[in-house]
Design a protein around this motif. Structure first.
Motif, short mmCIF file in Angstrom:
data_model
loop_
_atom_site.label_atom_id
_atom_site.label_comp_id
_atom_site.label_asym_id
_atom_site.label_seq_id
_atom_site.Cartn_x
_atom_site.Cartn_y
_atom_site.Cartn_z
N CYS A 189 -3.63 46.38 34.93
CA CYS A 189 -3.13 47.11 33.76
C CYS A 189 -4.23 48.07 33.32
CB CYS A 189 -2.78 46.14 32.64
SG CYS A 189 -2.28 46.94 31.11
N SER A 190 -3.91 49.35 33.22
CA SER A 190 -4.92 50.33 32.81
C SER A 190 -5.00 50.39 31.29
CB SER A 190 -4.58 51.70 33.38
OG SER A 190 -3.43 52.21 32.75
N LEU A 191 -6.09 50.92 30.80
CA LEU A 191 -6.28 51.05 29.35
C LEU A 191 -5.20 51.90 28.69
CD1 LEU A 191 -10.16 51.46 29.11
CD2 LEU A 191 -8.79 49.55 28.26
N ASP A 192 -4.66 52.87 29.46
CA ASP A 192 -3.64 53.73 28.86
C ASP A 192 -2.21 53.18 29.00
OD1 ASP A 192 -3.54 54.19 31.57
OD2 ASP A 192 -3.61 56.37 31.44
N GLY A 193 -2.09 51.93 29.49
CA GLY A 193 -0.78 51.28 29.48
C GLY A 193 0.02 51.33 30.76
N ASN A 194 -0.59 51.83 31.84
CA ASN A 194 0.10 51.84 33.13
C ASN A 194 -0.07 50.49 33.81
OD1 ASN A 194 0.94 54.54 32.90
ND2 ASN A 194 -1.04 55.25 33.63
N LEU A 195 0.99 50.04 34.47
CA LEU A 195 0.99 48.77 35.18
C LEU A 195 1.03 49.04 36.67
CD1 LEU A 195 3.64 46.91 33.00
CD2 LEU A 195 1.15 46.83 32.77
N ASN A 196 0.19 48.33 37.41
CA ASN A 196 0.11 48.48 38.87
C ASN A 196 0.43 47.15 39.52
OD1 ASN A 196 -1.24 51.25 38.89
ND2 ASN A 196 -2.59 50.06 37.56
N PHE A 197 1.27 47.19 40.56
CA PHE A 197 1.65 45.97 41.26
C PHE A 197 1.59 46.15 42.76
CE2 PHE A 197 3.78 45.80 37.16
CZ PHE A 197 3.38 44.56 36.71
N ASN A 198 1.27 45.07 43.44
CA ASN A 198 1.26 45.05 44.89
C ASN A 198 2.69 44.81 45.38
OD1 ASN A 198 0.89 44.31 47.67
ND2 ASN A 198 -1.22 43.79 47.18
N CYS A 199 3.15 45.65 46.31
CA CYS A 199 4.52 45.52 46.80
C CYS A 199 4.76 44.18 47.50
CB CYS A 199 4.86 46.67 47.74
SG CYS A 199 3.91 46.72 49.27
N LEU A 200 3.71 43.55 48.01
CA LEU A 200 3.86 42.28 48.72
C LEU A 200 4.37 41.15 47.81
CD1 LEU A 200 0.62 42.29 50.91
CD2 LEU A 200 2.96 42.90 51.60
N LEU A 201 4.31 41.37 46.51
CA LEU A 201 4.81 40.35 45.56
C LEU A 201 6.27 40.00 45.81
CD1 LEU A 201 3.09 41.56 42.28
CD2 LEU A 201 2.75 39.34 43.39
N VAL A 202 7.05 40.95 46.35
CA VAL A 202 8.48 40.65 46.56
C VAL A 202 8.71 39.69 47.72
CG1 VAL A 202 9.31 42.79 45.50
CG2 VAL A 202 8.92 42.71 47.98
N LEU A 203 7.67 39.38 48.48
CA LEU A 203 7.79 38.41 49.57
C LEU A 203 7.59 36.98 49.07
CD1 LEU A 203 5.74 40.19 52.37
CD2 LEU A 203 8.23 40.18 52.04
N MET A 204 7.15 36.84 47.87
CA MET A 204 6.80 35.53 47.31
C MET A 204 7.96 34.95 46.52
SD MET A 204 2.98 36.40 46.20
CE MET A 204 2.00 37.34 47.35
N PRO A 205 7.83 33.67 46.16
CA PRO A 205 8.87 33.10 45.30
C PRO A 205 9.01 33.94 44.02
CG PRO A 205 7.42 31.37 46.13
CD PRO A 205 6.81 32.69 46.53
N PRO A 206 10.23 34.15 43.54
CA PRO A 206 10.46 35.02 42.37
C PRO A 206 9.63 34.64 41.15
CG PRO A 206 12.55 34.40 43.37
CD PRO A 206 11.49 33.62 44.08
N GLU A 207 9.41 33.34 40.93
CA GLU A 207 8.64 32.94 39.75
C GLU A 207 7.17 33.34 39.88
OE1 GLU A 207 8.91 29.24 42.43
OE2 GLU A 207 10.23 30.88 41.84
N VAL A 208 6.67 33.47 41.10
CA VAL A 208 5.28 33.91 41.30
C VAL A 208 5.19 35.39 40.95
CG1 VAL A 208 3.44 34.24 42.99
CG2 VAL A 208 4.76 32.10 42.98
#
Length: 188
Positions: A115-134
């Motif tokens: 999370c950047s100081l100006d409010g932007n959120l960054n995510f790794n695309c590989l997260l969609v390979l994991m269990p949804p709750e993760v």
């Protein structure tokens, strides 16, 4: 067990240890630190190092059994992530009353989100390979940085208020997340 290590001197003020994928131990120490101090640090952390080496080995075996991700796989993963992750962010942002600016989704080598100081959120695309709750646990973690730009007790209280299962998911990610990074073919 013999431990192969490399001592790297840097401008950092503290010492740290990292076990690389090849099971080489990288010890970072402040400039001017005598090698014997680093070697003593390694001896003190031997049990932790052995545990990490075992984890790296286990993750490597699992990643190899799952096979590498092709360029086409990555393309499809990014496409799915660009749909799923913003939906999850919006869900939890509304639930918690937290605002954010933009969402960026990338294939990152070592981070799940930021999370950047100006409010932007960054995510790794590989997260969609994991269990949804993760995936959800990472989304909530980054959203809560909009209120607390640190990892204080207040921050974790906020995370747990919104996502009570956070600790279990965080533990799962620490134990298994490395497998997903290892499946990405490294360009030579």
């Amino acid at each position: 067990m013999e431990i192969t290590y490399v001592i790297q001197k840097s401008r950092r003020r503290s010492m740290s240890i990292h076990v690389a994928d090849d099971k080489k131990v990288i010890v970072k120490v402040p400039l001017g630190t005598p090698n014997f101090v680093a070697e003593n640090f390694i001896r003190e952390k031997k049990d932790w190092i052995i545990k990490q080496m075992s984890k790296v080995e286990r993750q490597t075996v699992l990643a190899d059994s799952m096979g590498p991700l092709t360029e086409e796989d990555i393309k499809q993963i990014k496409k799915k992530a660009k749909k799923v992750i913003p939906e999850r962010v919006e869900h939890y942002a509304k639930l918690a009353g937290i605002s954010y600016k933009r969402i960026f989704i990338r294939l990152q080598k070592s981070r799940w989100g930021s999370c950047s100081l100006d409010g932007n959120l960054n995510f790794n695309c590989l997260l969609v390979l994991m269990p949804p709750e993760v995936l959800d646990s990472v989304v909530v973690h980054e959203l809560c940085h909009r209120r607390h730009m640190n990892h204080s007790r207040d921050f974790y209280d906020e995370v747990l208020r919104i996502f009570p299962d956070y600790k279990r998911c965080s533990k799962w990610l620490k134990q298994n997340g490395g497998v997903y990074f290892k499946r990405v073919v490294k360009e030579e």
